[in-house]
Motif scaffolding. Sequence first.
Motif, PDB file in Angstrom:
ATOM      1  N   LYS A   1      10.786 -13.469   7.928  1.00  0.00           N
ATOM      2  CA  LYS A   1       9.914 -12.514   8.628  1.00  0.00           C
ATOM      3  C   LYS A   1      10.277 -11.079   8.271  1.00  0.00           C
ATOM      4  N   GLN A   2      11.582 -10.796   8.173  1.00  0.00           N
ATOM      5  CA  GLN A   2      12.015  -9.443   7.814  1.00  0.00           C
ATOM      6  C   GLN A   2      11.540  -9.078   6.417  1.00  0.00           C
ATOM      7  N   ILE A   3      11.659 -10.030   5.485  1.00  0.00           N
ATOM      8  CA  ILE A   3      11.226  -9.779   4.108  1.00  0.00           C
ATOM      9  C   ILE A   3       9.718  -9.546   4.057  1.00  0.00           C
ATOM     10  N   LYS A   4       8.979 -10.349   4.803  1.00  0.00           N
ATOM     11  CA  LYS A   4       7.522 -10.219   4.830  1.00  0.00           C
ATOM     12  C   LYS A   4       7.107  -8.845   5.358  1.00  0.00           C
ATOM     13  N   ASN A   5       7.754  -8.397   6.438  1.00  0.00           N
ATOM     14  CA  ASN A   5       7.416  -7.089   7.013  1.00  0.00           C
ATOM     15  C   ASN A   5       7.782  -5.944   6.073  1.00  0.00           C
ATOM     16  N   LEU A   6       8.937  -6.059   5.419  1.00  0.00           N
ATOM     17  CA  LEU A   6       9.367  -5.004   4.500  1.00  0.00           C
ATOM     18  C   LEU A   6       8.456  -4.928   3.279  1.00  0.00           C
ATOM     19  N   ARG A   7       8.051  -6.075   2.755  1.00  0.00           N
ATOM     20  CA  ARG A   7       7.136  -6.080   1.625  1.00  0.00           C
ATOM     21  C   ARG A   7       5.779  -5.484   1.996  1.00  0.00           C
ATOM     22  N   LYS A   8       5.347  -5.756   3.216  1.00  0.00           N
ATOM     23  CA  LYS A   8       4.094  -5.180   3.691  1.00  0.00           C
ATOM     24  C   LYS A   8       4.185  -3.654   3.746  1.00  0.00           C
ATOM     25  N   LYS A   9       5.323  -3.143   4.250  1.00  0.00           N
ATOM     26  CA  LYS A   9       5.520  -1.698   4.301  1.00  0.00           C
ATOM     27  C   LYS A   9       5.543  -1.103   2.905  1.00  0.00           C
ATOM     28  N   LEU A  10       6.210  -1.792   1.969  1.00  0.00           N
ATOM     29  CA  LEU A  10       6.297  -1.289   0.604  1.00  0.00           C
ATOM     30  C   LEU A  10       4.916  -1.260  -0.049  1.00  0.00           C
ATOM     31  N   SER A  11       4.114  -2.263   0.230  1.00  0.00           N
ATOM     32  CA  SER A  11       2.753  -2.308  -0.303  1.00  0.00           C
ATOM     33  C   SER A  11       1.912  -1.156   0.238  1.00  0.00           C
ATOM     34  N   GLN A  12       2.074  -0.849   1.528  1.00  0.00           N
ATOM     35  CA  GLN A  12       1.345   0.272   2.122  1.00  0.00           C
ATOM     36  C   GLN A  12       1.772   1.605   1.506  1.00  0.00           C
ATOM     37  N   ILE A  13       3.064   1.728   1.219  1.00  0.00           N
ATOM     38  CA  ILE A  13       3.564   2.953   0.582  1.00  0.00           C
ATOM     39  C   ILE A  13       2.987   3.115  -0.809  1.00  0.00           C
ATOM     40  N   GLU A  14       2.910   2.022  -1.575  1.00  0.00           N
ATOM     41  CA  GLU A  14       2.339   2.074  -2.926  1.00  0.00           C
ATOM     42  C   GLU A  14       0.875   2.508  -2.873  1.00  0.00           C
ATOM     43  N   ASP A  15       0.123   1.985  -1.905  1.00  0.00           N
ATOM     44  CA  ASP A  15      -1.286   2.377  -1.749  1.00  0.00           C
ATOM     45  C   ASP A  15      -1.413   3.860  -1.427  1.00  0.00           C
ATOM     46  N   LEU A  16      -0.529   4.358  -0.567  1.00  0.00           N
ATOM     47  CA  LEU A  16      -0.563   5.783  -0.209  1.00  0.00           C
ATOM     48  C   LEU A  16      -0.213   6.662  -1.410  1.00  0.00           C
ATOM     49  N   LYS A  17       0.736   6.224  -2.217  1.00  0.00           N
ATOM     50  CA  LYS A  17       1.123   6.999  -3.405  1.00  0.00           C
ATOM     51  C   LYS A  17      -0.033   7.076  -4.399  1.00  0.00           C
ATOM     52  N   LYS A  18      -0.800   5.966  -4.519  1.00  0.00           N
ATOM     53  CA  LYS A  18      -1.961   5.966  -5.418  1.00  0.00           C
ATOM     54  C   LYS A  18      -3.028   6.941  -4.916  1.00  0.00           C
ATOM     55  N   LYS A  19      -3.252   6.937  -3.599  1.00  0.00           N
ATOM     56  CA  LYS A  19      -4.222   7.869  -3.031  1.00  0.00           C
ATOM     57  C   LYS A  19      -3.787   9.320  -3.255  1.00  0.00           C
ATOM     58  N   GLN A  20      -2.490   9.561  -3.089  1.00  0.00           N
ATOM     59  CA  GLN A  20      -1.963  10.909  -3.277  1.00  0.00           C
ATOM     60  C   GLN A  20      -2.112  11.349  -4.722  1.00  0.00           C
ATOM     61  N   ALA A  21      -1.874  10.424  -5.666  1.00  0.00           N
ATOM     62  CA  ALA A  21      -1.997  10.751  -7.091  1.00  0.00           C
ATOM     63  C   ALA A  21      -3.442  11.033  -7.491  1.00  0.00           C
ATOM     64  N   SER A  22      -4.396  10.427  -6.772  1.00  0.00           N
ATOM     65  CA  SER A  22      -5.812  10.636  -7.101  1.00  0.00           C
ATOM     66  C   SER A  22      -6.387  11.875  -6.439  1.00  0.00           C
TER      67      SER A  22
END
Length: 538
Positions: A489-510
């Motif tokens: 469960k901890q790994i799943k939650n952390l991966r979800k957070k990391l995925s959200q961060i990657e999406d935000l970085k893409k939006k910021q780059a665009s």
Amino acid sequence: MASKIESSPNPPIISVRSSEGQFLLSPNENNYNLLSKFNNFHDDSKNCRISAFDPTGKYFSYCNNSKCIIMDLEKDCLVVAEINRPRISYLKFSPKGNYLITWETFHVSKENQKEAPNLNIFETKTGNAIKSIIHKKQLERFVEWTDDEKSFAFMNNGELLFFDTTNPDVVSNRIRMENLKDFTFNSVSKCVAIFVSGKKSEPSFIRLYKYPDLVNAISNKSFFNADRVDFKWNKSGTNLLLLSSTETSQNSYYGDSTLHQINTNGESQMVQLSKKGPIYALNWNPVRDEFVVVYGTMPAKVTLFNGKSEAIFDFGTGPRNECFFNHQGSLLCLAGFGNLRGRIEVWNVSSNNRAPQELASFQADDTTYFEWSPDGEHMLTATTAPRLRVSNGFKIWNYAGEVLYKYPMADNKELWQVEWQQGKYPTKPVAKKTNLPVVKQETKAYVPPHLRGVNKPSQIINKLHQDDEKPDKDLKIKPTNKPSDDPEKQIKNLRKKLSQIEDLKKKQASGVKLEVNQLDKIKREDEVIAELKKLGVY
């Protein structure tokens, strides 16, 4: 009779402020059927403005319209300080009782036409002021402290200012932010939450810090519809409930309200409520990490949640708009006051793995004030002015619903304030069933004056409780005192957070402009990666 400080066998004192003056009452030999004046203290001033006990039960303070008096209850009501400020209308002690905060309505002196400080912090033992400022707006709370009283904070001119009691003249830290509206400073965890109101198309947001680091937020929550936010901390200061509300809305003249939760781990979520309507009341259990919410159109629903905002027990529906845990977290009162008839239910919630059990139900008509005794076994209900100016007085009950003591005021007298002395008492086992039967009093339907005496009682249909739902016994209690330690469960939650961060970085780059809380989430990428590395998956 000695006063109680910690685990004292002596029952708590009761403060009474009325048109008859200010006095203290104490049971004789632990017998609540007979109360007498504590150390014969009675100030017969007819205009006593305010009174307060300190959190330890050692000190008591009141203002009698000529001065503010501080007494030591351990020393037979010895006056330790007098403060010559007759206009005081707010009193509150610091966590250990070493300081007293006072506020009075702001005014300009006629003599010198100068603005005088109206918010003051005094040393309890000496009456000397350590801090004085001008604060024109009246609030429910002005100053908040750390548990050790080494630091305190208050808002002034749109800034949140922090001070050390060793040097109160110097600002030790501050938060300066546009549209900063409110804050809370938890005394145990030393976490600070601020509420910043949004403007135009920008959302409002809550930001959580770990004092003294007021630069790097540990948690954020944003929402568009919020004119104000009420804060509710759990006992350890690690979970914070946010009741956001609007002044008006398309759905209701009284506005909309939503409930969110954030914690010191950086997690936030909305508390899912199963019935639409206003949120009337909510409270944390003072012992366990669980909370109760009263909500929904009448008859209101009541649900118990664990620290993860998961529903663990449904109390059904009924005429309720208040909820109160006793100090030991073993009993819960659900009540309907104000425009409701004063029905009180007492539930046994002493076990975190067994469903709550209703112990008693009784009627306390015209109640405007309710408070549990710190001993956890008695409660106080009162009818006070100016809310109601007739039938003033107070009653002391046990949790079986038996009235132990009544104090009615004379017809031409008013009761203004009544409260228990604070302190710590041991937890006692809750009886499985009370000696008295559950009192289910019949509630009569309202009859307009012009119809009274015309219809027979059998012709009047009582609809008040027709829609009440019984408690849901199928909703099982889940233990709330153990955090999840499942690595998957901890790994799943952390991966979800990391995925959200990657999406935000893409939006910021665009070129997309990100909100402040989204930028803070990106800054936490290294922390998320470090947690994944600890679990051996990155």
